[in-house]
Write a protein that holds these residues in place. Sequence first.
Motif, short mmCIF file in Angstrom:
data_model
loop_
_atom_site.label_atom_id
_atom_site.label_comp_id
_atom_site.label_asym_id
_atom_site.label_seq_id
_atom_site.Cartn_x
_atom_site.Cartn_y
_atom_site.Cartn_z
N LYS A 221 9.02 4.88 0.94
CA LYS A 221 8.74 5.97 1.86
C LYS A 221 7.36 6.53 1.62
O LYS A 221 7.00 6.84 0.48
CB LYS A 221 9.79 7.07 1.71
N GLN A 222 6.59 6.64 2.66
CA GLN A 222 5.25 7.23 2.58
C GLN A 222 5.37 8.73 2.85
O GLN A 222 5.93 9.13 3.86
CB GLN A 222 4.32 6.59 3.60
N ASN A 223 4.84 9.54 1.93
CA ASN A 223 4.87 11.00 2.08
C ASN A 223 3.46 11.52 2.32
O ASN A 223 2.49 11.01 1.72
CB ASN A 223 5.45 11.66 0.82
N GLN A 224 3.33 12.52 3.17
CA GLN A 224 2.05 13.13 3.43
C GLN A 224 1.72 14.13 2.33
O GLN A 224 2.60 14.82 1.81
CB GLN A 224 2.05 13.83 4.78
N GLY A 225 0.44 14.22 1.99
CA GLY A 225 0.03 15.13 0.94
C GLY A 225 -1.48 15.18 0.79
O GLY A 225 -2.23 14.77 1.68
N LEU A 226 -1.93 15.67 -0.37
CA LEU A 226 -3.35 15.80 -0.70
C LEU A 226 -3.63 15.14 -2.03
O LEU A 226 -2.80 15.20 -2.96
CB LEU A 226 -3.76 17.27 -0.77
N LEU A 227 -4.79 14.52 -2.14
CA LEU A 227 -5.28 13.96 -3.40
C LEU A 227 -6.40 14.85 -3.90
O LEU A 227 -7.45 14.94 -3.27
CB LEU A 227 -5.77 12.53 -3.21
N ARG A 228 -6.17 15.51 -5.03
CA ARG A 228 -7.17 16.40 -5.61
C ARG A 228 -7.84 15.69 -6.78
O ARG A 228 -7.16 15.20 -7.69
CB ARG A 228 -6.53 17.70 -6.08
N ILE A 255 -7.19 1.21 -11.38
CA ILE A 255 -7.13 1.59 -9.98
C ILE A 255 -7.39 0.34 -9.17
O ILE A 255 -8.51 -0.19 -9.16
CB ILE A 255 -8.16 2.69 -9.64
N SER A 256 -6.36 -0.15 -8.51
CA SER A 256 -6.46 -1.39 -7.74
C SER A 256 -6.63 -1.06 -6.26
O SER A 256 -5.77 -0.39 -5.67
CB SER A 256 -5.20 -2.24 -7.94
N VAL A 257 -7.73 -1.53 -5.68
CA VAL A 257 -8.01 -1.31 -4.26
C VAL A 257 -7.47 -2.53 -3.51
O VAL A 257 -7.99 -3.64 -3.65
CB VAL A 257 -9.52 -1.12 -4.02
N LEU A 258 -6.43 -2.31 -2.71
CA LEU A 258 -5.77 -3.40 -1.99
C LEU A 258 -6.41 -3.67 -0.64
O LEU A 258 -6.66 -4.82 -0.28
CB LEU A 258 -4.28 -3.08 -1.81
N THR A 259 -6.66 -2.62 0.12
CA THR A 259 -7.28 -2.70 1.44
C THR A 259 -8.28 -1.56 1.56
O THR A 259 -8.34 -0.69 0.68
CB THR A 259 -6.23 -2.61 2.56
N PRO A 260 -9.08 -1.52 2.62
CA PRO A 260 -9.99 -0.38 2.80
C PRO A 260 -9.28 0.96 3.02
O PRO A 260 -9.94 1.98 3.17
CB PRO A 260 -10.80 -0.77 4.06
N TRP A 261 -7.93 0.96 3.01
CA TRP A 261 -7.19 2.22 3.24
C TRP A 261 -6.14 2.47 2.18
O TRP A 261 -5.50 3.50 2.19
CB TRP A 261 -6.51 2.17 4.61
N GLU A 262 -5.93 1.54 1.24
CA GLU A 262 -4.84 1.68 0.28
C GLU A 262 -5.30 1.26 -1.11
O GLU A 262 -6.04 0.29 -1.27
CB GLU A 262 -3.63 0.82 0.70
N ASN A 286 -14.56 7.29 1.04
CA ASN A 286 -15.13 8.49 0.44
C ASN A 286 -14.49 8.81 -0.91
O ASN A 286 -15.16 9.29 -1.83
CB ASN A 286 -14.95 9.68 1.39
N ILE A 287 -13.19 8.53 -1.02
CA ILE A 287 -12.50 8.75 -2.30
C ILE A 287 -13.07 7.84 -3.38
O ILE A 287 -13.31 8.26 -4.52
CB ILE A 287 -10.99 8.55 -2.13
N LEU A 288 -13.30 6.57 -3.02
CA LEU A 288 -13.82 5.62 -4.00
C LEU A 288 -15.24 5.98 -4.44
O LEU A 288 -15.63 5.74 -5.59
CB LEU A 288 -13.79 4.21 -3.42
N LYS A 289 -16.03 6.57 -3.54
CA LYS A 289 -17.38 7.01 -3.93
C LYS A 289 -17.32 8.08 -5.01
O LYS A 289 -18.20 8.14 -5.88
CB LYS A 289 -18.12 7.54 -2.71
N VAL A 290 -16.29 8.92 -4.97
CA VAL A 290 -16.13 9.95 -5.99
C VAL A 290 -15.57 9.37 -7.28
O VAL A 290 -15.97 9.75 -8.39
CB VAL A 290 -15.22 11.08 -5.46
#
Length: 409
Positions: A221-228, A255-262, A286-290
Amino acid sequence: MAAEFSIQHWEASYYHTPKRKWVYGILQVYPNFIIFISNPDPKQALKDLKISFNSMTEIRKATTGLIYSALIISVGRTQHWMSSLSNRDSAFNVIDHFWRETLILTSKKPGSHSSGQTRLGKELLKVAYDSENTLQGAAVLLQKQGEQLDHAAGTMMDLHNDLDVVDNILVGLESWLGKWSTKMSDVPMEEPVMIDKNNIPQVLEFPMLYRRVDRKGGSIKQNQGLLRISRDGLYVLDTKQRLEQHFMQRYISSISVLTPWEMNVTSCMIGMPDLIYSIMSVKLINILKVLEPMFHRKIQYEEPPVHCMLPADTDTSKSKDIIEEKTYSSPLEELCAQEQAQSQIHQSSQVVTEAEVQELDQVIANMKSMALDIGKEQGEQTKKIDALTETVDTANIRLQKDTSRMKKL
């Protein structure tokens, strides 16, 4: 057409309104659209359905027959029913997340919604928008300059307060310890503590979808939230800002990057089961740049799964396997459509359309408002500079007097 990667896919069924029956297939989500591909069954013979996020007006949960869960995707007045999903909540969260983020990105582009523009109108609007952007840039710089002047004025106020304290101390020393001599070498000196921007922790937040992954195939199940993201590590928060999981920086294994969105965040500790969270977001780049400066040795870029690829020979924009989203219209609607077509032909012969004139009027009004605000801000900043200059001169005179009094002690 170059190969595209799907974000997520589910087995689903689609209700074909003309034939009044459910058709089974696969529902796939892509960055800018969703597509339902029916099973290759000759009895069904259903063309594929593609719905662009820009054309979507609503997505909501529903039930079919009061028992089975379903999704309703609205495109104008047309409703598309999707059912037989393995996890309806997860599908709803993924589609809703990418749909809303796409709307936010497209709404920032001026003039992207306009249609039937003339050549002269496009050129005038381009010049107007360029001038507006230049004026906005000048306004931003002027605002930053005003903030710097306010900061300088506050610093000078603090300096004058310190000088008041020094004056009080000097008066006491002159009256009580006038005959005493104190060597400056006997007074312990303390190093001042300097604070710069590097000492202030930076915290960034990104909207995302998350789920905890088990090695044996756990939660889906995918849950909506925030990544701080902060120097302490990664915080996974739900929609109510409640902490779901905290990954400390030193305990993050990979940290494994599977796709440009996951991507998957893994924490491996001795004597404890591996902790894996799947993070999915439109703003993953943008997250990966940080994260790159913080975890440059722990980030791994994996090859995308084969099922995520859309074949290169499949052109979803020109394919014949796309359902024509056509609904039966009343004679009044057909008459309105004919009038609209005639108005478009009339607009093509105009030099500048009325819509372009209204848009230009709005842009010019915005520029006039910004120009007035800039003029007002310049007048206020001129007064601040004069007051700041007078304050600096006064502080300089007071410092010279206090230095002379200190030498006499």
